[in-house]
Design an enzyme around this catalytic site. Sequence first.
Site, PDB file in Angstrom:
ATOM      1  N   ASP A  79      -6.209   0.587   0.031  1.00 43.34           N
ATOM      2  CA  ASP A  79      -6.303   0.406   1.353  1.00 43.34           C
ATOM      3  C   ASP A  79      -7.185  -0.110   1.846  1.00 43.34           C
ATOM      4  OD1 ASP A  79      -7.964   2.386   1.094  1.00 43.34           O
ATOM      5  OD2 ASP A  79      -7.276   4.052   2.359  1.00 43.34           O
ATOM      6  N   LYS A 124       0.804  -1.105   0.008  1.00 41.77           N
ATOM      7  CA  LYS A 124      -0.030  -0.094   0.086  1.00 41.77           C
ATOM      8  C   LYS A 124       0.864   1.341   0.159  1.00 41.77           C
ATOM      9  CE  LYS A 124      -1.588   2.042   3.515  1.00 41.77           C
ATOM     10  NZ  LYS A 124      -2.249   2.696   4.786  1.00 41.77           N
TER      11      LYS A 124
END
Length: 235
Positions: free
Chosen positions: A151, A132
Amino acid sequence: MPRRPGRPQSVEAVMRALARAIDGLELPAVEKISESQEDNPFQVLIATLLSARTQDATTLAASTRLFEVARTPRAVGELTVRQIQRLIYPVSFYRHKARHIKATCKILGERFGGRVPTSMEELLTLPGVGRKTANLVLILAFKSLRNICVDTHVHRISNRLGWVRTRTPDETEEALYQATDARWWPLINLYLVTWGQNVCRPVYPRCADCAISAMCPKIGVTKISKSPALAAAAR
Ligand code: SF4
């Protein structure tokens, strides 16, 4: 352009609608930092590390305090872990994050000439950096058009929309490369995170006020928030 077999039809329409709908909404903290720091890769990297499991306002305040004292890998690396802890408190896991930041600065100096590396493989060698964070740094700081940053908001909303059927953010990232056209990849995080923070919240999403409600099958949504108008009518 013909749609690839298996791609959800709603992707184009939803992304176009969200482009209009997020106008004027509060941007995610890391986007704000990226804009204000003219895409400084080091500051984007540190802000993204700080943002994990932390409210945006807290991330923004902590990043600002840290960067007022030290703005480069060398300067931050000269701070003690305790000093970094004090500057970034109260972000979640601030003790861990302070250690990771200190170690990251050391590695950037020793292995990467004091610069943030530009490849996924190299970014993943930094302490506390997962896909991420690496994807967001590549998108925001290095203007990559080939990455999707997933996310918790992107994972949740992609599944509610029926674009993917996945259990983890990493699975969602893989599935989104198949489910969406490449021109949306750098924008998916910005649009869905902004929507997730304001409308498609984890619990009680505001489906009645949602600009993409007509295109959303609301998969897995069991309880929705009443809009102010609906709430008033119910009284
Ligand atoms: S309609 Fe509801 S579940 Fe679908 S995107 Fe909007 S808020 Fe989320």
